[in-house]
Design a protein around this motif. Structure first.
Motif, PDB file in Angstrom:
ATOM      1  N   ALA A  17     -17.389   2.368 -48.531  1.00  0.00           N
ATOM      2  CA  ALA A  17     -18.543   3.186 -48.929  1.00  0.00           C
ATOM      3  C   ALA A  17     -18.743   4.355 -47.974  1.00  0.00           C
ATOM      4  CB  ALA A  17     -19.797   2.322 -48.987  1.00  0.00           C
ATOM      5  N   VAL A  18     -18.640   4.089 -46.684  1.00  0.00           N
ATOM      6  CA  VAL A  18     -18.794   5.164 -45.697  1.00  0.00           C
ATOM      7  C   VAL A  18     -17.656   6.166 -45.838  1.00  0.00           C
ATOM      8  CG1 VAL A  18     -18.786   5.690 -43.221  1.00  0.00           C
ATOM      9  CG2 VAL A  18     -20.110   3.751 -44.078  1.00  0.00           C
ATOM     10  N   ILE A  20     -15.945   6.906 -48.547  1.00  0.00           N
ATOM     11  CA  ILE A  20     -16.170   7.710 -49.758  1.00  0.00           C
ATOM     12  C   ILE A  20     -17.284   8.716 -49.520  1.00  0.00           C
ATOM     13  CG2 ILE A  20     -17.022   7.596 -52.138  1.00  0.00           C
ATOM     14  CD1 ILE A  20     -15.472   4.904 -52.355  1.00  0.00           C
ATOM     15  N   ALA A  21     -18.364   8.289 -48.876  1.00  0.00           N
ATOM     16  CA  ALA A  21     -19.501   9.169 -48.629  1.00  0.00           C
ATOM     17  C   ALA A  21     -19.143  10.329 -47.711  1.00  0.00           C
ATOM     18  CB  ALA A  21     -20.668   8.379 -48.035  1.00  0.00           C
ATOM     19  N   THR A  22     -18.288  10.066 -46.725  1.00  0.00           N
ATOM     20  CA  THR A  22     -17.925  11.120 -45.773  1.00  0.00           C
ATOM     21  C   THR A  22     -16.649  11.856 -46.167  1.00  0.00           C
ATOM     22  OG1 THR A  22     -16.640   9.591 -44.389  1.00  0.00           O
ATOM     23  CG2 THR A  22     -18.992   9.879 -43.857  1.00  0.00           C
ATOM     24  N   GLY A  23     -15.911  11.309 -47.104  1.00  0.00           N
ATOM     25  CA  GLY A  23     -14.655  11.925 -47.513  1.00  0.00           C
ATOM     26  C   GLY A  23     -13.579  11.814 -46.449  1.00  0.00           C
ATOM     27  N   SER A  24     -13.691  10.810 -45.599  1.00  0.00           N
ATOM     28  CA  SER A  24     -12.746  10.638 -44.510  1.00  0.00           C
ATOM     29  C   SER A  24     -12.134   9.242 -44.561  1.00  0.00           C
ATOM     30  CB  SER A  24     -13.466  10.835 -43.173  1.00  0.00           C
ATOM     31  OG  SER A  24     -12.602  10.546 -42.100  1.00  0.00           O
TER      32      SER A  24
END
Length: 137
Positions: A17-18, A20-24
């Motif tokens: 989830a993190v 995907i949210a940060t794109g990293s």
């Protein structure tokens, strides 16, 4: 069997989830490492309570009762490092006799980690103290 992997799965999903949210991809890698660390894979192979008690009587090593997903058990295992191999590990979720042994010394609770060292029970001992005890013995 599923509950043994619950904590590791939750950590892995949080990392995804993190990520995907940060794109990293970095958070995914970090959380995957944390998930592996929180999984049952970092613990030595568990034996039954009866087997651990018999072996402990023969070789004098400690018996450590634990359960997967327990953050205190993970902390203990991480602190012990290689010294953790100088003990017999018993998963209380796999062995009802082990759970009963823990309840007998922990006021009826299944508090883990519980360590039997030289016949004396220690409920949730200080990891650094236990490490010194295992290395001394």
């Amino acid at each position: 069997m599923l509950r043994r992997w619950t904590l590791a799965g939750v950590v892995l999903l949080a990392g995804a989830a993190v990520g995907i949210a940060t794109g990293s991809v970095i958070p995914v890698v970090v959380f995957a490492a944390l998930a592996a660390f929180a999984s049952p894979l970092i613990f030595p192979r568990s034996v039954t309570a009866a087997e651990a008690q018999g072996r402990s009587t023969d070789d004098g090593l400690a018996v450590i009762y634990w359960r997967p997903g327990c953050p205190f058990c993970v902390r203990l295992r991480a602190t012990l490092g290689p010294a953790g191999r100088r003990a017999h590990w018993v998963d209380i979720w796999r062995d009802p006799e082990a759970a009963a042994a823990v309840r007998a010394v922990a006021d009826g609770n299944e508090t883990v980690p519980t360590v039997i060292l030289a016949g004396v029970p220690h409920v949730n001992p200080d990891p650094l103290w236990l490490r010194k005890q295992l290395l001394a013995g």
